[in-house]
Motif scaffolding. Structure first.
Motif, PDB file in Angstrom:
ATOM      1  N   LEU A  30      -3.330  34.825  10.972  1.00 32.34           N
ATOM      2  CA  LEU A  30      -3.068  34.572   9.555  1.00 32.34           C
ATOM      3  C   LEU A  30      -3.481  33.159   9.158  1.00 32.34           C
ATOM      4  O   LEU A  30      -3.955  32.932   8.040  1.00 32.34           O
ATOM      5  N   GLY A  31      -3.299  32.200  10.062  1.00 32.32           N
ATOM      6  CA  GLY A  31      -3.622  30.812   9.734  1.00 32.32           C
ATOM      7  C   GLY A  31      -5.100  30.553   9.537  1.00 32.32           C
ATOM      8  O   GLY A  31      -5.473  29.595   8.850  1.00 32.32           O
ATOM      9  N   ILE A  32      -5.960  31.372  10.123  1.00 30.76           N
ATOM     10  CA  ILE A  32      -7.406  31.163   9.988  1.00 30.76           C
ATOM     11  C   ILE A  32      -8.035  32.163   9.030  1.00 30.76           C
ATOM     12  O   ILE A  32      -9.249  32.141   8.832  1.00 30.76           O
ATOM     13  N   ALA A  33      -7.229  33.040   8.437  1.00 33.84           N
ATOM     14  CA  ALA A  33      -7.730  33.987   7.439  1.00 33.84           C
ATOM     15  C   ALA A  33      -8.011  33.235   6.138  1.00 33.84           C
ATOM     16  O   ALA A  33      -7.447  32.159   5.893  1.00 33.84           O
ATOM     17  N   PRO A  34      -8.884  33.767   5.265  1.00 35.54           N
ATOM     18  CA  PRO A  34      -9.143  33.098   3.976  1.00 35.54           C
ATOM     19  C   PRO A  34      -7.874  32.826   3.181  1.00 35.54           C
ATOM     20  O   PRO A  34      -7.746  31.798   2.543  1.00 35.54           O
ATOM     21  N   ASP A  35      -6.928  33.768   3.225  1.00 31.38           N
ATOM     22  CA  ASP A  35      -5.615  33.581   2.619  1.00 31.38           C
ATOM     23  C   ASP A  35      -4.679  34.590   3.274  1.00 31.38           C
ATOM     24  O   ASP A  35      -5.139  35.556   3.895  1.00 31.38           O
ATOM     25  N   PRO A  36      -3.345  34.371   3.187  1.00 30.55           N
ATOM     26  CA  PRO A  36      -2.401  35.257   3.890  1.00 30.55           C
ATOM     27  C   PRO A  36      -2.541  36.725   3.497  1.00 30.55           C
ATOM     28  O   PRO A  36      -2.423  37.597   4.348  1.00 30.55           O
ATOM     29  N   ARG A  37      -2.798  37.001   2.222  1.00 34.20           N
ATOM     30  CA  ARG A  37      -2.909  38.394   1.800  1.00 34.20           C
ATOM     31  C   ARG A  37      -4.106  39.069   2.466  1.00 34.20           C
ATOM     32  O   ARG A  37      -4.011  40.209   2.946  1.00 34.20           O
ATOM     33  N   THR A  38      -5.237  38.375   2.499  1.00 31.39           N
ATOM     34  CA  THR A  38      -6.418  38.944   3.157  1.00 31.39           C
ATOM     35  C   THR A  38      -6.134  39.206   4.627  1.00 31.39           C
ATOM     36  O   THR A  38      -6.496  40.262   5.171  1.00 31.39           O
ATOM     37  N   GLY A  39      -5.482  38.239   5.286  1.00 36.90           N
ATOM     38  CA  GLY A  39      -5.157  38.421   6.692  1.00 36.90           C
ATOM     39  C   GLY A  39      -4.249  39.606   6.933  1.00 36.90           C
ATOM     40  O   GLY A  39      -4.444  40.374   7.883  1.00 36.90           O
ATOM     41  N   LEU A  40      -3.238  39.783   6.062  1.00 31.84           N
ATOM     42  CA  LEU A  40      -2.316  40.912   6.218  1.00 31.84           C
ATOM     43  C   LEU A  40      -3.030  42.234   5.970  1.00 31.84           C
ATOM     44  O   LEU A  40      -2.862  43.195   6.730  1.00 31.84           O
ATOM     45  N   GLU A  41      -3.822  42.306   4.904  1.00 27.45           N
ATOM     46  CA  GLU A  41      -4.518  43.557   4.595  1.00 27.45           C
ATOM     47  C   GLU A  41      -5.487  43.943   5.707  1.00 27.45           C
ATOM     48  O   GLU A  41      -5.557  45.116   6.110  1.00 27.45           O
ATOM     49  N   MET A  42      -6.237  42.983   6.225  1.00 27.02           N
ATOM     50  CA  MET A  42      -7.174  43.294   7.297  1.00 27.02           C
ATOM     51  C   MET A  42      -6.453  43.718   8.577  1.00 27.02           C
ATOM     52  O   MET A  42      -6.932  44.581   9.313  1.00 27.02           O
ATOM     53  N   THR A  43      -5.291  43.125   8.833  1.00 27.24           N
ATOM     54  CA  THR A  43      -4.526  43.511  10.024  1.00 27.24           C
ATOM     55  C   THR A  43      -4.064  44.957   9.916  1.00 27.24           C
ATOM     56  O   THR A  43      -4.185  45.742  10.875  1.00 27.24           O
ATOM     57  N   LEU A  44      -3.540  45.350   8.749  1.00 30.68           N
ATOM     58  CA  LEU A  44      -3.047  46.719   8.585  1.00 30.68           C
ATOM     59  C   LEU A  44      -4.194  47.725   8.559  1.00 30.68           C
ATOM     60  O   LEU A  44      -4.078  48.829   9.105  1.00 30.68           O
ATOM     61  N   LEU A  45      -5.305  47.357   7.924  1.00 35.79           N
ATOM     62  CA  LEU A  45      -6.451  48.271   7.913  1.00 35.79           C
ATOM     63  C   LEU A  45      -7.061  48.398   9.309  1.00 35.79           C
ATOM     64  O   LEU A  45      -7.641  49.433   9.648  1.00 35.79           O
ATOM     65  N   ARG A  46      -6.933  47.335  10.111  1.00 35.49           N
ATOM     66  CA  ARG A  46      -7.405  47.416  11.499  1.00 35.49           C
ATOM     67  C   ARG A  46      -6.616  48.452  12.284  1.00 35.49           C
ATOM     68  O   ARG A  46      -7.148  49.117  13.171  1.00 35.49           O
TER      69      ARG A  46
END
Length: 580
Positions: free
Chosen positions: A338-354
């Motif tokens: 999450l810390g290196i994602a463009p923003d927390p929302r993008t990091g969360l969405e990509m994690t769940l879609l993964r």
């Protein structure tokens, strides 16, 4: 008079008031009462579990004017001064700010002098692991043989950084993290004493957010009281901590189980609108998946820390153990990213879609990754097929009659194949019911309900059953021993006996009853006779045959032989894989 924070106001002043740490308290109490007090102690543990508090209580026990005991009076001048932090013979040192060897030498110069007021001089060195190596060396001799009027109490959160020469001179006590129940009970007593209206669910959330630290729990309680204007409500605590409602986490797990990407994005949108901590989303999701795995591995599992096990059990029926483990792994890995994602929302969405993208596709109809832009459904995946050949000792005529194998012939390194596949089983794995002839084949197996099952029929049925996970592995590793209309006897290799749990047996029996429409009972016994004739054994034998043929083909290949002869090339045996 200035306000005193709860963490200081309610700091324990005697061993009886200590919460938890019974194993340390018992050792200190017995040593004081029996006059067997060591000269150096080391308290280790995470922040806020009572290291400094125990050191102060211990010092008060040594210097109480009524005498040395495990129960100081708490009223004499010495006890009062110690509680207020102004007793001259108790020297508290922050090692993090006095790391130089000069500071340690200055400290040790005062050790030889007798106490001013009390019986003992007590040196409390906090975060002792921050001292330099030179400081530790300067401390060694005094720590080993201090004057009789001196006691050392060292405290640290990182004992691994302390030299063994220091550890060997101390009695070491490891203070445990507080359980959420211990923290909640203490917070409940404090709010009652402070006449603060508090909801039990709010205290429960604060206790879990304290993460094993009583001091953190009291600090959060102070913050929650200020946030709620003198009251503690669950909604205020959730808003203060940025917590995610457990019902939304359950809904998220359901959406993952159904591979509903649209619903997942809607839930995230709702969290963002309400300014929830998106890191806490992954924490709550990982915790829920952990509890789902507990329920699936241990029937009717529950503990006293949480009361929502019914909801966990309900959602556990929608997700396989394999998916829960995979989602958990992706959740904790996604939290790191999450810390290196463009923003927390993008990091969360990509994690769940993964989680959806890498969800395994099983032959029995569980989901496979969908095409971009499509909605994934639990039964959208096509069946994967893999040929299963019989072992060398298998009766080929009998197998040919059952039409359950793919026979391969090799000539001059070129593979030719003639396939014979049953209507029900394609390559040894059950195909979708939409395939031609599948319904008729299912009916043919259903006709077995009124007759005795034979071994070949069971091999066909084991692949026909819509099973997955541990139950599927159980069915694939069972060999039919005998059967009647209502009693089927199986054997399983002794090393795989752990697969035959009560839950797995009940689920396998239910699947067979659903397929045949006839009530049966299953019994499994261990076998020590070596390799059994099971679906898994057949597939393993086929893989060994393929690998042997691949190794032979590579070894006889003219190009490979030329490379070995002219260039000294070597074949890496482990890298050879048969053609899939």
């Amino acid at each position: 008079m200035s306000y005193q924070v709860l963490a200081r106001k309610w700091r324990p002043k005697s061993f009886e008031q200590m919460v938890g740490q019974e194993h340390v308290v018992q050792a200190l109490v017995n040593g004081l009462d029996q006059d067997r007090v060591h000269h150096a102690f080391l308290f280790t543990g995470t922040r806020g579990v009572g290291k400094t508090t125990l050191a102060r209580i211990f010092a008060k026990c040594l210097n109480c004017e009524t005498g040395t005991s495990s129960k100081p009076c708490g009223e004499c001048r010495s006890c009062v001064d110690i509680d207020e932090g102004r007793f001259v013979d108790i020297i508290e040192i922050d090692a993090a700010s006095r790391t130089k060897v000069e500071d340690t030498r200055e400290l040790l110069e005062s050790v030889q002098y007798s106490p001013t007021r009390g019986r003992f001089k007590v040196y409390i060195i906090d975060e002792v692991h921050m001292l330099s190596n030179s400081s530790f060396n300067a401390l060694l001799k005094t720590l080993e043989e201090p004057p009789p009027h001196v006691k050392f109490v060292l405290a640290t959160t990182d004992p691994d950084k302390i030299p063994v020469t220091i550890l060997s001179r101390c009695l070491q006590f490891n203070l445990r993290r507080m359980t959420p129940q211990q923290v909640q009970e203490n917070l409940q007593q404090i709010v009652l004493a402070e006449h603060i209206e508090a909801e039990p669910q709010a205290l429960s959330r604060l206790s879990r957010a304290a993460d094993g630290s009583m001091r953190d729990g009291l600090s959060l309680l102070d913050q929650a009281i200020a946030f709620g204007g003198g009251k503690l409500s669950l909604d205020d605590v959730k808003q203060m901590l940025g917590l995610v409602d457990h019902g939304h986490v359950i809904a998220l797990v359901q959406a993952l189980a159904e591979s509903d990407a649209r619903r997942i994005l809607d839930i995230i949108e709702e969290w963002v609108v309400h300014s929830r901590d998106l890191d806490a989303v992954l924490v709550s999701l990982a915790e829920t998946l952990h509890r789902i795995c507990l329920v699936k591995c241990v029937a009717e599992y529950s503990d006293n820390e949480r009361s929502d096990w019914d909801a966990i059990s309900a959602v556990a029926e929608l997700i396989s153990l394999e998916d829960a483990q995979l989602f958990y792994q992706i959740a904790i890995k996604g939290r790191e990213e999450l810390g290196i994602a463009p923003d927390p929302r993008t990091g969360l969405e990509m994690t769940l879609l993964r989680m959806l993208a890498f969800r395994p596709a099983f032959a029995n109809g569980s989901p496979s990754p969908a095409e971009p832009g499509s909605k994934l459904s639990p039964h959208s995946g096509k069946a994967r097929t893999s040929p299963v050949a019989p072992p060398a000792s298998f009766d080929e005529d009998n197998v040919a009659n059952q039409q359950l194998f793919v026979k391969h012939e090799y000539s001059d390194g070129v593979r030719r194949s003639t396939e014979s596949v049953s209507p029900l089983v394609e390559g040894g794995v059950m195909s979708d019911m939409e395939q031609p002839g599948a319904a008729e084949s299912a009916g043919s197996i259903g006709a077995l309900a009124g007759a005795e099952l034979i071994e070949a029929n069971w091999l066909e049925m084991a692949d026909a059953l819509k099973l997955k996970g541990m139950v599927r592995e159980l069915a694939r590793n069972l060999q039919l021993k005998s059967s009647s209309n209502q009693q089927w006897q199986f054997v399983i290799d002794h090393s795989l006996r752990h697969l035959a749990t009560r839950d797995s047996m009940e689920r396998l029996q239910a699947a067979i009853v659903e397929l045949l429409g006839n009530e049966i009972r299953l019994q499994v016994s261990d076998s020590l006779e070596g390799i059994l004739h099971t679906a898994a054994a057949i597939e393993q034998s086929h893989r060994r045959t393929q690998l042997t043929e691949a190794e032979r083909s590579i070894g006889e290949d003219p190009t490979v032989c030329a490379l070995k002869k002219n260039l000294g090339a070597q074949i890496i045996e482990d890298s050879i894989q048969p053609v899939q």
